[in-house]
Design an enzyme around this catalytic site. Structure first.
Site, PDB file in Angstrom:
ATOM      1  N   LYS A  15      75.913  85.253  19.766  1.00  0.00           N
ATOM      2  CA  LYS A  15      76.820  86.255  20.302  1.00  0.00           C
ATOM      3  C   LYS A  15      77.839  85.945  21.081  1.00  0.00           C
ATOM      4  CE  LYS A  15      73.671  88.756  22.569  1.00  0.00           C
ATOM      5  NZ  LYS A  15      72.548  87.906  22.424  1.00  0.00           N
ATOM      6  N   ARG A  90      71.884  97.340  25.644  1.00  0.00           N
ATOM      7  CA  ARG A  90      70.716  96.690  25.516  1.00  0.00           C
ATOM      8  C   ARG A  90      69.325  97.484  25.473  1.00  0.00           C
ATOM      9  NH1 ARG A  90      72.474  91.233  27.428  1.00  0.00           N
ATOM     10  NH2 ARG A  90      70.990  89.629  27.548  1.00  0.00           N
ATOM     11  N   ARG A 129      71.737  74.563  25.581  1.00  0.00           N
ATOM     12  CA  ARG A 129      73.099  75.208  25.882  1.00  0.00           C
ATOM     13  C   ARG A 129      73.800  74.929  26.944  1.00  0.00           C
ATOM     14  NH1 ARG A 129      73.519  81.875  25.837  1.00  0.00           N
ATOM     15  NH2 ARG A 129      72.030  82.006  27.577  1.00  0.00           N
ATOM     16  N   ARG A 162      72.175  76.938  32.626  1.00  0.00           N
ATOM     17  CA  ARG A 162      72.129  78.278  33.021  1.00  0.00           C
ATOM     18  C   ARG A 162      70.606  78.429  33.607  1.00  0.00           C
ATOM     19  NH1 ARG A 162      73.930  83.179  29.177  1.00  0.00           N
ATOM     20  NH2 ARG A 162      72.246  84.104  30.095  1.00  0.00           N
ATOM     21  N   ARG A 173      62.785  86.637  28.461  1.00  0.00           N
ATOM     22  CA  ARG A 173      63.968  87.330  27.957  1.00  0.00           C
ATOM     23  C   ARG A 173      63.804  87.835  26.449  1.00  0.00           C
ATOM     24  NH1 ARG A 173      68.150  83.198  28.952  1.00  0.00           N
ATOM     25  NH2 ARG A 173      69.539  84.366  27.881  1.00  0.00           N
TER      26      ARG A 173
END
Ligand code: ADP
Ligand code: AMP
Length: 219
Positions: A15, A90, A129, A162, A173
Site C-alpha cells: 500500500k 482499519r 522491508r 521497523r 498484525r
C-alpha cells in the site's frame, strides 16, 4: 469535488509503495495513518507516546484518537483536491467516521483498491522491508533495493528496519488485519467501490493496474 481513494490490503501488501507513486502522479496528498503515528513517535508528542504501546504489540491504536488524527490531516491545504488514504480506515467504526467527515468536506470514497497478496508472502516482504527516516519511502532488500545500501534514493536519508516488522509482531498484525480490517472488503464491495488488484506482481505492474483504476475515477 475532491477525490478520495482508500487503499486496502494486509500489512506488507504494498500500500505505502503504491500510494507514494500514485499520489505523485495524480497530484493528490498521500495520507498514511502509520506514517502519521511514526512522525508523532519521533517527535515524542503525547499522541506518539500513546500510540507506541499499541504499535509495538501490533495492535490497533484506539479508534477515537486515530479518527481525530486523520480528520486533522485531511483538513490541511494539500488535501483540498482529495487524498489517497493508506492504512485508514482499519475498522468499521473508522470507515463510518471517514464517510461522515468526507460528506462534510464535500467528497466521498470513489474507489477502494484492494491489493491482494497471500498471507505467506507477507512475512518475507516485511522482514526485508527498509524504510526511510525522512519521508517513509519504502524499499525491499531483494525486490526493491535502494541504489546505495542504507540510503534513500529519493532524499538520501538513512534507511531503517521497523521494530514492528519482526516476525512475531508481524504475525499479530496479520491476525489483527484478518479480524478487524478484512470485514471492510465487504463494506466497500457493497458500496461498489472495491477493485481487486493482484499484489504479487512486480511493483511496476501493480502500479500500472492501480493507475488505470484511479486515473479513470479522477478524469
Ligand atoms: P504496506 O504499506 O501495505 O504495509 P509496503 O508498501 O511497505 O506495504 O511494502 C512492504 C514491503 O514489500 C516493502 O519492503 C516493499 O518494498 C515490498 N513490496 C511492495 N510491493 C511489492 C511487490 N509488488 N513485489 C515485491 N515486493 C513488494
Ligand atoms: P502501518 O504503517 O500502516 O503498517 O501501521 C503501523 C501501526 O500503526 C499499526 O500496526 C497500528 O498499530 C498503527 N495504525 C496505523 N493505522 C492505524 C489505524 N487506521 N487504526 C489503528 N491503528 C493504526
Amino acid at each position: 469535488m475532491a477525490t478520495y481513494f482508500v487503499l486496502l490490503g494486509p500489512p506488507g501488501a504494498g500500500k505505502g509503495t503504491q500510494a507514494k507513486l500514485a499520489a505523485e502522479r495524480l497530484g493528490l496528498a498521500h495520507v498514511s495513518s502509520g506514517d502519521l503515528f511514526r512522525e508523532n513517535l519521533s517527535a515524542k508528542t503525547e499522541l506518539g507516546m500513546l500510540a507506541k504501546g499499541f504499535m509495538d504489540r501490533g495492535e490497533l491504536v484506539p479508534d477515537d484518537v486515530t479518527i481525530a488524527m486523520v480528520r486533522d490531516r485531511l483538513q490541511r491545504p494539500d488535501c483540498k483536491n482529495g487524498a489517497l488514504l493508506d492504512g485508514f480506515p482499519r475498522t468499521p467504526a473508522q470507515a463510518e467516521a471517514l464517510e461522515a467527515m468526507l460528506s462534510e468536506f464535500g467528497g466521498n470514497v470513489s474507489v477502494a483498491p484492494y491489493i491482494n497478496v497471500p498471507m505467506d508472502v507477507l512475512i518475507e516482504r516485511l522482514s526485508g522491508r527498509w524504510s526511510c527516516r525522512a519521508a517513509g519511502h519504502v524499499y525491499h532488500e531483494k525486490y526493491n533495493p535502494p541504489k546505495v545500501a542504507g540510503k534513500c534514493d529519493m532524499d538520501g536519508s538513512e534507511l531503517y528496519q521497523r521494530d514492528d516488522d519482526k516476525a512475531e509482531t508481524v504475525r499479530r498484525r496479520i491476525e489483527v488485519y484478518l479480524n478487524q480490517t478484512a470485514p471492510l472488503l465487504v463494506h466497500y464491495r457493497q458500496k461498489g467501490a472495491l477493485v481487486e488488484i493482484d499484489g504479487t506482481l512486480p511493483i511496476d505492474d501493480v502500479s500500472r493496474e492501480l493507475m488505470q483504476h484511479l486515473g479513470a475515477a479522477q478524469s
